[in-house]
Motif scaffolding. Sequence first.
Motif, mmCIF file in Angstrom:
data_model
loop_
_atom_site.group_PDB
_atom_site.id
_atom_site.type_symbol
_atom_site.label_atom_id
_atom_site.label_comp_id
_atom_site.label_asym_id
_atom_site.label_seq_id
_atom_site.Cartn_x
_atom_site.Cartn_y
_atom_site.Cartn_z
ATOM 1 N N ALA A 132 0.822 -1.206 0.000
ATOM 2 C CA ALA A 132 0.000 0.000 0.000
ATOM 3 C C ALA A 132 0.852 1.251 0.000
ATOM 4 C CB ALA A 132 -0.919 0.002 1.222
ATOM 5 N N ASP A 190 -2.693 -7.104 -3.026
ATOM 6 C CA ASP A 190 -3.480 -7.038 -1.793
ATOM 7 C C ASP A 190 -4.139 -8.363 -1.446
ATOM 8 O OD1 ASP A 190 -5.320 -6.991 -3.859
ATOM 9 O OD2 ASP A 190 -6.516 -5.343 -3.066
ATOM 10 N N LYS A 241 2.897 -9.990 2.172
ATOM 11 C CA LYS A 241 2.733 -8.640 1.644
ATOM 12 C C LYS A 241 3.960 -7.797 1.921
ATOM 13 C CE LYS A 241 -2.315 -8.464 1.791
ATOM 14 N NZ LYS A 241 -2.511 -9.870 2.167
#
Length: 248
Positions: free
Chosen positions: A24, A197, A202
Amino acid sequence: MSTSRRQFLQTSFFGSVALAAGAASVTSLLQSCGSGRKVVAGPGRTGFSQQPLPYAYNALERAIDAQTMEIHYTRHAASYATALQEAARNEGVDMNKPLEDVLGRISKYSTKMRNNGGGHYNHELFWKSMSPKGGDKPTGPLLTAIEESFNSFDSFKTQFADAGKSRFGSGWAWLYFDGDKKLRIGSTPNQDNPLMDISEIKGVPLLGLDVWEHAYYLRYQNKRPDYITAWWSVVNWGFVAERFTAFR
């Protein structure tokens, strides 16, 4: 037959990229830099078109044979780029912006976008992660960070190799930064990667290893561990260090 490919032009990259929350954070940073121009490749900025291979097909012979490299690049990887562009046009994606923008929100797009966006990104990273002058080990801050995170460089290699060996079916092994800027090792299925996502792991990829059979089968057949062992001799630690510096 091997065909020489012109060298990638070196482009400027983010000198002070910060990693706040895995994929992100990369997406938000890239969005802040959007200018409507064609994407210039660099750490964190991947375009939608296939870039020239940065060495001849036979340049990595000590690990990967020329025929495998040619088929891998001109057929498999090229098909991902073509299908990605088709998906982007169909789904209204602005291809003047970095692909990372899409990957960080891949759950909002089609399976075609996921498979081919991941396939294109992963391979663009993979080619640059190898070099005819590769091998040995990293130096400086990257080596220090690897040793602190995994006890030793040899231990890192073992853990990374195990991630590749144990990935059932097709997929990738990764060295990546997680959301806390810590080095991690993991693997993803198919053409997924840590930027997505929907990924179980991640973060920001620093080094990726393709363990799909088409990456090694002509020389190694079903002996994936032998392929992984040989692959260490062509790892481009200079490139990995550039990414480490850009994203830490």
